[in-house]
Design a protein around this motif. Structure first.
Motif, PDB file in Angstrom:
ATOM      1  N   LYS A   1       4.791  10.256   9.434  1.00 29.07           N
ATOM      2  CA  LYS A   1       4.069   9.265  10.242  1.00 29.07           C
ATOM      3  C   LYS A   1       2.581   9.291   9.918  1.00 29.07           C
ATOM      4  O   LYS A   1       1.951   8.233   9.780  1.00 29.07           O
ATOM      5  CB  LYS A   1       4.295   9.534  11.728  1.00 29.07           C
ATOM      6  N   ALA A   2       2.008  10.491   9.781  1.00 27.99           N
ATOM      7  CA  ALA A   2       0.581  10.600   9.484  1.00 27.99           C
ATOM      8  C   ALA A   2       0.241   9.925   8.164  1.00 27.99           C
ATOM      9  O   ALA A   2      -0.803   9.272   8.026  1.00 27.99           O
ATOM     10  CB  ALA A   2       0.170  12.071   9.457  1.00 27.99           C
ATOM     11  N   ALA A   3       1.134  10.048   7.178  1.00 22.70           N
ATOM     12  CA  ALA A   3       0.897   9.412   5.879  1.00 22.70           C
ATOM     13  C   ALA A   3       0.923   7.897   6.008  1.00 22.70           C
ATOM     14  O   ALA A   3       0.136   7.192   5.359  1.00 22.70           O
ATOM     15  CB  ALA A   3       1.941   9.890   4.876  1.00 22.70           C
ATOM     16  N   LEU A   4       1.812   7.364   6.834  1.00 25.34           N
ATOM     17  CA  LEU A   4       1.888   5.916   7.038  1.00 25.34           C
ATOM     18  C   LEU A   4       0.702   5.404   7.852  1.00 25.34           C
ATOM     19  O   LEU A   4       0.151   4.337   7.568  1.00 25.34           O
ATOM     20  CB  LEU A   4       3.201   5.563   7.731  1.00 25.34           C
TER      21      LEU A   4
ATOM     22  N   ALA B   1      -2.209   6.561   7.823  1.00 20.37           N
ATOM     23  CA  ALA B   1      -3.417   6.610   6.992  1.00 20.37           C
ATOM     24  C   ALA B   1      -3.588   5.373   6.111  1.00 20.37           C
ATOM     25  O   ALA B   1      -4.663   5.162   5.546  1.00 20.37           O
ATOM     26  CB  ALA B   1      -3.390   7.868   6.123  1.00 20.37           C
ATOM     27  N   LEU B   2      -2.547   4.544   5.978  1.00 18.81           N
ATOM     28  CA  LEU B   2      -2.667   3.330   5.178  1.00 18.81           C
ATOM     29  C   LEU B   2      -3.693   2.387   5.797  1.00 18.81           C
ATOM     30  O   LEU B   2      -3.789   2.261   7.025  1.00 18.81           O
ATOM     31  CB  LEU B   2      -1.311   2.623   5.071  1.00 18.81           C
ATOM     32  N   ASP B   3      -4.420   1.695   4.955  1.00 17.51           N
ATOM     33  CA  ASP B   3      -5.435   0.751   5.424  1.00 17.51           C
ATOM     34  C   ASP B   3      -4.785  -0.611   5.649  1.00 17.51           C
ATOM     35  O   ASP B   3      -5.016  -1.570   4.911  1.00 17.51           O
ATOM     36  CB  ASP B   3      -6.563   0.657   4.395  1.00 17.51           C
ATOM     37  N   ASP B   4      -3.944  -0.691   6.684  1.00 20.36           N
ATOM     38  CA  ASP B   4      -3.198  -1.923   6.939  1.00 20.36           C
ATOM     39  C   ASP B   4      -3.480  -2.521   8.314  1.00 20.36           C
ATOM     40  O   ASP B   4      -2.823  -3.476   8.730  1.00 20.36           O
ATOM     41  CB  ASP B   4      -1.688  -1.668   6.792  1.00 20.36           C
ATOM     42  N   GLY B   5      -4.455  -1.959   9.017  1.00 18.93           N
ATOM     43  CA  GLY B   5      -4.825  -2.495  10.321  1.00 18.93           C
ATOM     44  C   GLY B   5      -4.016  -1.941  11.478  1.00 18.93           C
ATOM     45  O   GLY B   5      -4.265  -2.297  12.635  1.00 18.93           O
ATOM     46  N   TYR B   6      -3.063  -1.050  11.208  1.00 19.40           N
ATOM     47  CA  TYR B   6      -2.250  -0.460  12.262  1.00 19.40           C
ATOM     48  C   TYR B   6      -2.654   0.989  12.472  1.00 19.40           C
ATOM     49  O   TYR B   6      -3.095   1.679  11.545  1.00 19.40           O
ATOM     50  CB  TYR B   6      -0.762  -0.532  11.904  1.00 19.40           C
ATOM     51  N   ASP B   7      -2.468   1.478  13.701  1.00 18.47           N
ATOM     52  CA  ASP B   7      -2.809   2.862  14.001  1.00 18.47           C
ATOM     53  C   ASP B   7      -1.566   3.627  14.453  1.00 18.47           C
ATOM     54  O   ASP B   7      -0.443   3.116  14.392  1.00 18.47           O
ATOM     55  CB  ASP B   7      -3.926   2.942  15.054  1.00 18.47           C
ATOM     56  N   ALA B   8      -1.786   4.846  14.936  1.00 19.34           N
ATOM     57  CA  ALA B   8      -0.663   5.730  15.270  1.00 19.34           C
ATOM     58  C   ALA B   8       0.246   5.136  16.332  1.00 19.34           C
ATOM     59  O   ALA B   8       1.471   5.371  16.321  1.00 19.34           O
ATOM     60  CB  ALA B   8      -1.199   7.089  15.721  1.00 19.34           C
ATOM     61  N   ALA B   9      -0.310   4.361  17.253  1.00 17.45           N
ATOM     62  CA  ALA B   9       0.498   3.788  18.322  1.00 17.45           C
ATOM     63  C   ALA B   9       1.469   2.732  17.810  1.00 17.45           C
ATOM     64  O   ALA B   9       2.447   2.401  18.496  1.00 17.45           O
ATOM     65  CB  ALA B   9      -0.409   3.183  19.401  1.00 17.45           C
ATOM     66  N   ASP B  10       1.221   2.213  16.602  1.00 15.15           N
ATOM     67  CA  ASP B  10       2.061   1.143  16.066  1.00 15.15           C
ATOM     68  C   ASP B  10       3.254   1.668  15.267  1.00 15.15           C
ATOM     69  O   ASP B  10       4.165   0.907  14.957  1.00 15.15           O
ATOM     70  CB  ASP B  10       1.216   0.229  15.162  1.00 15.15           C
ATOM     71  N   TRP B  11       3.237   2.952  14.906  1.00 11.44           N
ATOM     72  CA  TRP B  11       4.289   3.536  14.082  1.00 11.44           C
ATOM     73  C   TRP B  11       5.137   4.515  14.886  1.00 11.44           C
ATOM     74  O   TRP B  11       4.615   5.256  15.714  1.00 11.44           O
ATOM     75  CB  TRP B  11       3.693   4.299  12.899  1.00 11.44           C
ATOM     76  N   THR B  12       6.443   4.531  14.612  1.00 11.60           N
ATOM     77  CA  THR B  12       7.337   5.535  15.176  1.00 11.60           C
ATOM     78  C   THR B  12       8.177   6.109  14.038  1.00 11.60           C
ATOM     79  O   THR B  12       8.824   5.357  13.304  1.00 11.60           O
ATOM     80  CB  THR B  12       8.272   4.937  16.239  1.00 11.60           C
ATOM     81  N   VAL B  13       8.131   7.427  13.901  1.00  4.89           N
ATOM     82  CA  VAL B  13       8.928   8.110  12.877  1.00  4.89           C
ATOM     83  C   VAL B  13       9.647   9.275  13.539  1.00  4.89           C
ATOM     84  O   VAL B  13       9.009  10.133  14.158  1.00  4.89           O
ATOM     85  CB  VAL B  13       8.063   8.625  11.709  1.00  4.89           C
ATOM     86  N   THR B  14      10.958   9.299  13.419  1.00  2.00           N
ATOM     87  CA  THR B  14      11.760  10.386  13.973  1.00  2.00           C
ATOM     88  C   THR B  14      12.693  10.921  12.889  1.00  2.00           C
ATOM     89  O   THR B  14      12.919  10.283  11.868  1.00  2.00           O
ATOM     90  CB  THR B  14      12.590   9.919  15.182  1.00  2.00           C
ATOM     91  N   GLY B  15      13.234  12.097  13.137  1.00  2.00           N
ATOM     92  CA  GLY B  15      14.138  12.715  12.174  1.00  2.00           C
ATOM     93  C   GLY B  15      13.759  14.157  11.934  1.00  2.00           C
ATOM     94  O   GLY B  15      12.653  14.597  12.262  1.00  2.00           O
ATOM     95  N   SER B  16      14.670  14.910  11.361  1.00  2.00           N
ATOM     96  CA  SER B  16      14.419  16.320  11.086  1.00  2.00           C
ATOM     97  C   SER B  16      13.633  16.478   9.801  1.00  2.00           C
ATOM     98  O   SER B  16      13.518  15.537   8.994  1.00  2.00           O
ATOM     99  CB  SER B  16      15.745  17.076  10.988  1.00  2.00           C
TER     100      SER B  16
ATOM    101  N   GLN C   1       0.835  -1.190   0.000  1.00  2.00           N
ATOM    102  CA  GLN C   1       0.000   0.000   0.000  1.00  2.00           C
ATOM    103  C   GLN C   1       0.874   1.245   0.000  1.00  2.00           C
ATOM    104  O   GLN C   1       1.847   1.337   0.757  1.00  2.00           O
ATOM    105  CB  GLN C   1      -0.919   0.011   1.219  1.00  2.00           C
ATOM    106  N   THR C   2       0.511   2.207  -0.829  1.00  2.00           N
ATOM    107  CA  THR C   2       1.326   3.400  -1.015  1.00  2.00           C
ATOM    108  C   THR C   2       0.658   4.617  -0.396  1.00  2.00           C
ATOM    109  O   THR C   2      -0.560   4.827  -0.526  1.00  2.00           O
ATOM    110  CB  THR C   2       1.564   3.659  -2.516  1.00  2.00           C
ATOM    111  N   THR C   3       1.469   5.426   0.267  1.00  2.00           N
ATOM    112  CA  THR C   3       0.957   6.640   0.906  1.00  2.00           C
ATOM    113  C   THR C   3       0.573   7.682  -0.137  1.00  2.00           C
ATOM    114  O   THR C   3       0.924   7.580  -1.315  1.00  2.00           O
ATOM    115  CB  THR C   3       2.031   7.260   1.826  1.00  2.00           C
ATOM    116  N   SER C   4      -0.118   8.694   0.321  1.00  2.00           N
ATOM    117  CA  SER C   4      -0.305   9.873  -0.512  1.00  2.00           C
ATOM    118  C   SER C   4       1.046  10.575  -0.648  1.00  2.00           C
ATOM    119  O   SER C   4       2.005  10.253   0.065  1.00  2.00           O
ATOM    120  CB  SER C   4      -1.325  10.816   0.134  1.00  2.00           C
ATOM    121  N   THR C   5       1.164  11.521  -1.563  1.00  2.00           N
ATOM    122  CA  THR C   5       2.445  12.203  -1.763  1.00  2.00           C
ATOM    123  C   THR C   5       2.831  12.991  -0.510  1.00  2.00           C
ATOM    124  O   THR C   5       1.987  13.593   0.158  1.00  2.00           O
ATOM    125  CB  THR C   5       2.374  13.151  -2.966  1.00  2.00           C
ATOM    126  N   ILE C   6       4.122  12.979  -0.217  1.00  2.00           N
ATOM    127  CA  ILE C   6       4.676  13.647   0.966  1.00  2.00           C
ATOM    128  C   ILE C   6       5.680  14.690   0.487  1.00  2.00           C
ATOM    129  O   ILE C   6       6.534  14.397  -0.367  1.00  2.00           O
ATOM    130  CB  ILE C   6       5.379  12.639   1.889  1.00  2.00           C
TER     131      ILE C   6
END
Length: 293
Positions: free
Chosen positions: A243-246, A248-263, A228-233
């Protein structure tokens, strides 16, 4: 009668070798073996892990792990989900011939213990020369399968078109440097006619990826997770936006399952839930080059 349209794609390898090297005894055999290995690797990737083309392109087609409609499971600390996976594809009239697993997947399964505080593994010690098997079906370990994922395949559910591997030489292509050109070409393609007869599973657990954009001055990029591909970032997006783009994917995971860090603008460190490849496309970037490791 049903009809399946198979789009094919040609890929090639071009090698430059000095005339002196080419003239050495045994060079032709060693070169043929090396080229064959490289082309087989490319063909494996085209069948197993190639992402879907961006329109209007129709090839190379989305390969097995990126095909919609597969029977999908996530495996935790035991083999129950794999048993259910096999049962489901068989209920769909599949006759699976074996498993194709990433090296990390096979290692994770072999490490599963029979219980807490036990050293014994569910799949046995694995110290003999017996054929690798899982639920009585043979196992093929292939590094082109995305990390921590695996496939249960019924070959009759896939229609393939594969050409012969052709190798040609040209002594004049590099005439000015006294070198020989060796070119290998091959064309492959396939269509999955019954995706519900193929199983796909992931090993549960976080996997860390690094997304690097290079130094773009404008544009956008996308990320793909489990087909599944995100919308353009935007090229200068914050980690929170990525993180919000990831999420939003319909993969059964929510915000608590993803961690994105970086500048802003990356590089980003993405901790993805469970196995499966995280890939990306930087075709919309200006002056940058996207890589995911």
């Amino acid at each position: 009668l049903a009809e399946a349209l198979v789009y094919t794609k040609k890929f090639a390898q071009l090698i430059r070798i000095t005339r002196e090297q080419y003239s050495q005894a045994g060079t032709d055999d060693h070169l043929a073996q090396s080229v064959a290995r490289a082309m087989i690797t490319k063909a494996d990737n085209a069948l197993i892990a190639q992402t879907a083309p961006v329109g209007p392109a129709v090839a190379p087609v989305a390969e097995l792990v990126n095909t919609a409609g597969l029977v999908t499971k996530t495996v935790g600390t035991n083999l129950d989900e794999l048993i259910d996976l096999e049962s489901t594809v068989r209920a769909n009239r599949a006759m699976p011939g074996g498993w194709v697993l990433a090296p990390t997947t096979w290692a994770a399964l072999r490490k599963m213990k029979i219980g807490t505080d036990y050293n014994s593994n569910l799949l046995g010690a694995g110290t003999d020369n017996a054929e690798p098997r899982l639920l009585s079906l043979p196992v093929l370990v292939n590094p082109e399968v995305p990390a921590y994922s695996g496939l249960l395949i019924d070959r009759s559910a896939i229609v393939s078109a594969v050409s012969d591997l052709t190798i040609a030489t040209d002594p004049s292509a590099y005439f000015s440097s006294d070198s020989i050109a060796v070119r290998a070409t091959m064309r492959t393609g396939h269509a999955v006619v019954r995706p519900d007869r193929i199983g796909l599973f992931y090993i549960d657990g976080d996997v860390t990826h690094t997304v690097t954009l290079g130094s773009p001055s404008a544009g956008t990029f996308t990320l793909t997770f489990r087909g599944q591909t995100t919308s353009t970032i935007a090229y200068n997006a914050s980690a929170a936006t990525v993180k919000a783009a990831l999420v939003a994917l319909d993969d059964g995971y929510d915000a608590a399952d993803w961690t994105v860090t970086g500048s802003a603008g990356g590089p980003y460190t993405v901790v993805a839930p469970g196995g499966g490849a995280l890939t990306g496309s930087g075709s919309g970037l200006t002056g940058g080059s996207l890589t995911v490791t």
